[in-house]
Design a protein around this motif. Structure first.
Motif, PDB file in Angstrom:
ATOM      1  N   VAL A 284       0.640  -0.792   0.317  1.00 20.95           N
ATOM      2  CA  VAL A 284       0.130   0.268   0.289  1.00 20.95           C
ATOM      3  C   VAL A 284       0.879   1.483  -0.211  1.00 20.95           C
ATOM      4  O   VAL A 284       1.624   1.465   0.549  1.00 20.95           O
ATOM      5  CB  VAL A 284      -1.143  -0.318   1.078  1.00 20.95           C
ATOM      6  N   GLY A 285       0.242   2.740  -0.908  1.00 21.25           N
ATOM      7  CA  GLY A 285       1.598   3.629  -0.853  1.00 21.25           C
ATOM      8  C   GLY A 285       0.084   4.469  -1.101  1.00 21.25           C
ATOM      9  O   GLY A 285      -1.033   4.759  -1.077  1.00 21.25           O
ATOM     10  N   VAL A 286       0.623   5.861  -0.857  1.00 19.50           N
ATOM     11  CA  VAL A 286      -0.154   6.993  -1.268  1.00 19.50           C
ATOM     12  C   VAL A 286       0.207   7.696  -1.857  1.00 19.50           C
ATOM     13  O   VAL A 286       1.458   7.631  -2.388  1.00 19.50           O
ATOM     14  CB  VAL A 286      -0.832   7.710   0.232  1.00 19.50           C
ATOM     15  N   SER A 287      -0.716   9.162  -2.286  1.00 21.76           N
ATOM     16  CA  SER A 287       0.121   9.897  -3.190  1.00 21.76           C
ATOM     17  C   SER A 287      -0.257  11.259  -3.080  1.00 21.76           C
ATOM     18  O   SER A 287      -1.594  11.462  -2.113  1.00 21.76           O
ATOM     19  CB  SER A 287      -0.040   9.617  -4.968  1.00 21.76           C
ATOM     20  N   ASN A 288       0.624  12.491  -2.862  1.00 19.39           N
ATOM     21  CA  ASN A 288       0.266  13.737  -2.284  1.00 19.39           C
ATOM     22  C   ASN A 288      -0.216  13.933  -1.449  1.00 19.39           C
ATOM     23  O   ASN A 288      -1.085  14.312  -1.097  1.00 19.39           O
ATOM     24  CB  ASN A 288      -0.616  14.195  -3.630  1.00 19.39           C
ATOM     25  N   PHE A 289       0.299  13.357  -0.362  1.00 21.10           N
ATOM     26  CA  PHE A 289       0.057  13.416   1.309  1.00 21.10           C
ATOM     27  C   PHE A 289       0.576  13.852   2.124  1.00 21.10           C
ATOM     28  O   PHE A 289       1.705  13.887   1.834  1.00 21.10           O
ATOM     29  CB  PHE A 289       0.258  11.782   1.633  1.00 21.10           C
ATOM     30  N   SER A 290       0.413  14.627   2.290  1.00 16.58           N
ATOM     31  CA  SER A 290       1.368  15.580   3.749  1.00 16.58           C
ATOM     32  C   SER A 290       1.800  15.261   4.779  1.00 16.58           C
ATOM     33  O   SER A 290       1.548  13.702   4.490  1.00 16.58           O
ATOM     34  CB  SER A 290       0.374  16.927   4.331  1.00 16.58           C
ATOM     35  N   ALA A 291       2.537  15.505   5.534  1.00 18.52           N
ATOM     36  CA  ALA A 291       3.217  14.576   6.073  1.00 18.52           C
ATOM     37  C   ALA A 291       2.338  13.935   7.525  1.00 18.52           C
ATOM     38  O   ALA A 291       1.962  12.879   7.993  1.00 18.52           O
ATOM     39  CB  ALA A 291       4.270  15.420   7.053  1.00 18.52           C
ATOM     40  N   LYS A 292       0.930  14.843   7.833  1.00 17.07           N
ATOM     41  CA  LYS A 292       0.595  14.528   8.856  1.00 17.07           C
ATOM     42  C   LYS A 292      -0.614  13.181   8.267  1.00 17.07           C
ATOM     43  O   LYS A 292      -1.179  11.834   8.957  1.00 17.07           O
ATOM     44  CB  LYS A 292      -0.509  16.127   9.057  1.00 17.07           C
ATOM     45  N   ARG A 293      -1.223  13.270   6.587  1.00 16.61           N
ATOM     46  CA  ARG A 293      -1.976  12.168   6.163  1.00 16.61           C
ATOM     47  C   ARG A 293      -1.048  11.797   6.326  1.00 16.61           C
ATOM     48  O   ARG A 293      -1.948   9.834   6.765  1.00 16.61           O
ATOM     49  CB  ARG A 293      -2.620  12.702   4.853  1.00 16.61           C
ATOM     50  N   MET A 294       0.031  11.345   5.374  1.00 15.69           N
ATOM     51  CA  MET A 294       0.991  10.112   5.934  1.00 15.69           C
ATOM     52  C   MET A 294       1.015   9.741   6.834  1.00 15.69           C
ATOM     53  O   MET A 294       1.003   8.423   7.320  1.00 15.69           O
ATOM     54  CB  MET A 294       2.253  10.983   5.152  1.00 15.69           C
ATOM     55  N   ARG A 295       1.402   9.811   7.999  1.00 13.02           N
ATOM     56  CA  ARG A 295       1.558   9.636   8.961  1.00 13.02           C
ATOM     57  C   ARG A 295      -0.322   8.902   9.527  1.00 13.02           C
ATOM     58  O   ARG A 295      -0.210   7.854  10.830  1.00 13.02           O
ATOM     59  CB  ARG A 295       1.780  10.273  10.792  1.00 13.02           C
ATOM     60  N   ALA A 296      -0.637   9.214   9.202  1.00 14.90           N
ATOM     61  CA  ALA A 296      -2.057   9.006  10.026  1.00 14.90           C
ATOM     62  C   ALA A 296      -2.229   7.797   8.847  1.00 14.90           C
ATOM     63  O   ALA A 296      -2.626   6.469   9.192  1.00 14.90           O
ATOM     64  CB  ALA A 296      -3.338   9.653   9.394  1.00 14.90           C
ATOM     65  N   ALA A 297      -2.025   7.901   8.115  1.00 21.13           N
ATOM     66  CA  ALA A 297      -2.061   6.387   6.943  1.00 21.13           C
ATOM     67  C   ALA A 297      -1.366   5.661   7.317  1.00 21.13           C
ATOM     68  O   ALA A 297      -0.936   4.174   7.374  1.00 21.13           O
ATOM     69  CB  ALA A 297      -1.361   6.768   5.441  1.00 21.13           C
ATOM     70  N   HIS A 298      -0.451   5.950   8.089  1.00 19.82           N
ATOM     71  CA  HIS A 298       0.981   4.773   8.515  1.00 19.82           C
ATOM     72  C   HIS A 298       0.414   3.553   9.609  1.00 19.82           C
ATOM     73  O   HIS A 298       1.132   2.622   9.874  1.00 19.82           O
ATOM     74  CB  HIS A 298       2.109   5.229   9.190  1.00 19.82           C
ATOM     75  N   ALA A 299      -0.036   4.848  10.651  1.00 20.49           N
ATOM     76  CA  ALA A 299      -0.573   4.185  12.230  1.00 20.49           C
ATOM     77  C   ALA A 299      -1.630   3.703  11.919  1.00 20.49           C
ATOM     78  O   ALA A 299      -1.705   2.097  12.211  1.00 20.49           O
ATOM     79  CB  ALA A 299      -1.089   5.688  12.813  1.00 20.49           C
ATOM     80  N   ALA A 300      -2.633   3.837  10.201  1.00 16.43           N
ATOM     81  CA  ALA A 300      -3.512   3.127  10.081  1.00 16.43           C
ATOM     82  C   ALA A 300      -3.386   1.545   9.914  1.00 16.43           C
ATOM     83  O   ALA A 300      -4.131   0.508   9.682  1.00 16.43           O
ATOM     84  CB  ALA A 300      -4.822   4.111   8.999  1.00 16.43           C
ATOM     85  N   LEU A 301      -2.745   1.296   8.909  1.00 16.69           N
ATOM     86  CA  LEU A 301      -1.686   0.231   8.340  1.00 16.69           C
ATOM     87  C   LEU A 301      -1.423  -0.518   9.813  1.00 16.69           C
ATOM     88  O   LEU A 301      -1.771  -1.347   8.933  1.00 16.69           O
ATOM     89  CB  LEU A 301      -1.301   0.566   7.261  1.00 16.69           C
ATOM     90  N   ALA A 302      -0.524  -0.206  10.479  1.00 22.09           N
ATOM     91  CA  ALA A 302       0.683  -0.857  11.322  1.00 22.09           C
ATOM     92  C   ALA A 302      -0.869  -1.414  11.859  1.00 22.09           C
ATOM     93  O   ALA A 302      -0.136  -2.497  12.919  1.00 22.09           O
ATOM     94  CB  ALA A 302       1.014   0.604  12.290  1.00 22.09           C
TER      95      ALA A 302
END
Length: 321
Positions: free
Chosen positions: A151-169
């Protein structure tokens, strides 16, 4: 070409991949940036990429509503490639969609890319009718169902990237990448916190438009009239106007000076810097509309910039952070 791990996954990718935006056949908003390419040209571009050591390709649903995905799969098949021979990345467009749409459209993505699997599935934009956590969980469902590998993301800010990382973790799945605009003329991810977060979390940053849509080649500085004949809205972007060209000219002149010393091109120096200045964190996905462009892309990893050269390029491009 040396391989790198894609985030904290077991997938290994070349430092240069091929961006397949230009295979959209001129269809739709995304495709309107490029002229439609004949199937023979697409195959030549992919062939040159493979011969040069590129082992992965990045496409998207939005690139011609599946046309780029189908063109990529068809060309790879004609070139004798089988599932597992290459790494394929695509993207789901979340605009005006719920997270449940990921599960509803994944079979269409797989059909467009058939017989190739989706090694990396990315959320294309941060704008959706769903929370980041809901989208991440829908992606995790696809991993667990064996529909996608990572899973990856695109055009995500640092805050959104961290949120996606945490949810997947929380599901035991890593967020492996964030695809962002990044070039020597657009270094904003270094000042926005995205670069620092990626290094902290072990996320690969995939740099798209790494040549600033051709500006770093210097050809538009030599002949500004070239932009008037280009398809799509590029001609209206600030960097292509007289003031923008003058602002970037000192950097382009230095890239050319360094390129001459290495017997390469300014574009190759620009790609080399992106792929090495931050260690293994950044990989690049330049596009190509001709075979020679693909050959130039793969040649960008065939030389080593000195620390002095890396520093000089850094100094001249810091104004674009």
């Amino acid at each position: 070409m040396k391989l790198r791990r894609l985030g904290r996954s077991d997938i290994e990718i070349s430092a240069v991949g091929l961006g397949c935006w230009q295979f959209s056949e001129g269809f739709g908003l995304a495709g309107g940036f490029w002229e439609a390419l004949p199937a023979e040209t697409v195959q030549e571009i992919i062939d040159a990429s493979l011969l040069g050591g590129i082992n992965w390709f990045d496409t998207a649903e939005a690139y011609g509503n599946g046309r780029s995905e189908r063109a990529l799969a068809a060309a790879l098949t004609r070139l004798g490639k089988k599932p597992g021979d290459v790494v394929v990345a695509t993207k789901w467009l979340p605009i005006l969609r719920l997270a449940s749409n990921l599960g509803k459209t994944i079979d269409e993505r797989l059909a467009c890319l058939s017989p190739f699997a989706i090694d990396l599935h990315q959320i294309h934009q941060p704008f959706a009718l769903a929370t980041v956590a809901a989208q991440a969980n829908a992606m995790a469902d696809l991993v667990e169902a064996g529909k996608i590998r990572t899973v990856g993301v695109s055009n995500f800010s640092a805050k959104r990237m961290r949120a996606a990382h945490a949810a997947l973790a929380r599901r035991g799945i890593p967020l492996v990448s964030n695809q962002m605009p990044y070039s020597l003329l657009d270094r904003r991810i270094e000042s926005s916190g995205v670069m620092a977060a990626a290094k902290e979390l072990g996320i690969t940053l995939i740099a798209y438009s790494p040549l600033a849509q051709g500006l770093l080649s210097g050809k538009f500085h030599d002949d500004p009239s070239l932009i008037r004949g280009r398809t799509g809205p590029r001609k209206y972007l600030p960097g292509f106007r007289a003031k923008g060209l003058e602002r970037s000219r000192p950097l382009v002149d230095e890239l050319r000076k360094i390129a001459t010393a290495h017997g390469v091109t300014a574009s190759q120096v620009a790609l080399n810097w992106l792929a090495h200045f931050h260690g293994d964190t950044v990989v690049v996905i330049p596009g190509a509309t001709k075979r020679r462009h693909a050959e130039e892309n793969v040649g960008s990893m065939g030389f080593t910039l000195s620390q002095a050269e890396l520093g000089r390029i850094d100094e001249l491009s810091r104004q674009f952070r």
